[in-house]
Design an enzyme around this catalytic site. Structure first.
Site, PDB file in Angstrom:
ATOM      1  N   CYS A 184      35.723  24.368  20.677  1.00  0.00           N
ATOM      2  CA  CYS A 184      35.615  25.804  20.938  1.00  0.00           C
ATOM      3  C   CYS A 184      36.948  26.445  20.556  1.00  0.00           C
ATOM      4  CB  CYS A 184      35.311  26.012  22.422  1.00  0.00           C
ATOM      5  SG  CYS A 184      34.802  27.661  22.843  1.00  0.00           S
ATOM      6  N   HIS A 185      36.898  27.528  19.795  1.00  0.00           N
ATOM      7  CA  HIS A 185      38.131  28.195  19.382  1.00  0.00           C
ATOM      8  C   HIS A 185      38.874  28.753  20.596  1.00  0.00           C
ATOM      9  CE1 HIS A 185      35.909  28.318  15.565  1.00  0.00           C
ATOM     10  NE2 HIS A 185      37.102  28.310  15.011  1.00  0.00           N
ATOM     11  N   MET A 214      30.765  31.485  25.041  1.00  0.00           N
ATOM     12  CA  MET A 214      31.187  30.345  25.854  1.00  0.00           C
ATOM     13  C   MET A 214      32.142  30.778  26.959  1.00  0.00           C
ATOM     14  SD  MET A 214      29.292  28.027  24.782  1.00  0.00           S
ATOM     15  CE  MET A 214      29.900  26.878  26.010  1.00  0.00           C
ATOM     16  N   GLU A 215      32.989  31.759  26.694  1.00  0.00           N
ATOM     17  CA  GLU A 215      33.898  32.256  27.724  1.00  0.00           C
ATOM     18  C   GLU A 215      33.120  32.877  28.873  1.00  0.00           C
ATOM     19  OE1 GLU A 215      36.308  31.323  24.330  1.00  0.00           O
ATOM     20  OE2 GLU A 215      34.380  32.330  24.494  1.00  0.00           O
ATOM     21  N   ASP A 243      32.191  25.033  46.233  1.00  0.00           N
ATOM     22  CA  ASP A 243      33.339  24.339  46.822  1.00  0.00           C
ATOM     23  C   ASP A 243      33.780  24.969  48.138  1.00  0.00           C
ATOM     24  OD1 ASP A 243      35.622  22.478  46.807  1.00  0.00           O
ATOM     25  OD2 ASP A 243      36.788  24.319  46.524  1.00  0.00           O
TER      26      ASP A 243
END
Length: 159
Positions: free
Chosen positions: A79-80, A115-116, A130
């Site tokens: 991924c860039h 993707m970000e 969590d």
């Protein structure tokens, strides 16, 4: 019609996509993750925020989502690495008492930012898990998906 995988070279070896010939455009992407919380967690919801011994869950998840989106190039192979123009994470409860996390990222660049947005939404969801797992392990991250993207070869909008 055969689809060519973009992260394989002519010898089928992994490669980063060469974006040098692409045009710089303004690009956006929005992704969403949905987290289902059981009643023993939801009872701690006060004024739109979950308070735990670890702190304010949604506020922490927003920060985690933004931080993760900034690190996407380090987390996803091939991924860039991108310097985002903006990243916004929002968290709200749906009518079904589900936590809806939305991450919208934008950039002016030669490559997209989907993707970000997906990493940001995913990490925010994992942070909710969590911070609430001490109250219950029946938390479900139900789905993460791309909602929309603009500015590349093809725009996309999930209706």
């Amino acid at each position: 019609m055969e689809t060519k995988l973009t992260h394989l070279d002519k010898n089928d070896n992994p490669t980063i996509v060469d974006v040098s010939a692409k045009q710089v455009t303004y690009r956006t992407a929005t992704a969403q993750s949905i987290v289902v919380l059981p009643d023993e967690v939801l009872q701690h919801l006060v004024n739109g925020e979950l308070q735990t011994k670890k702190g304010a869950v949604f506020q922490t998840a927003i920060i985690a989502g933004i931080m993760a989106a900034k690190k996407t190039g380090d987390l996803i192979p091939l991924c860039h690495p991108l310097g985002m123009d903006n990243c916004q994470v929002t968290i709200q409860m749906s009518a079904n008492n589900e936590v809806v996390i939305t991450c919208t990222a934008s950039i002016t660049a030669k490559t997209g930012i989907e993707m970000e947005a997906l990493v940001g939404a995913s990490m925010a969801a994992l942070t909710v898990y969590d911070m609430c797992k001490a109250m219950s392990h029946d938390i479900v991250i139900k789905e993460t998906r791309l909602i929309s993207k603009t500015g590349g070869k093809h725009d996309f909008n999930r209706s």
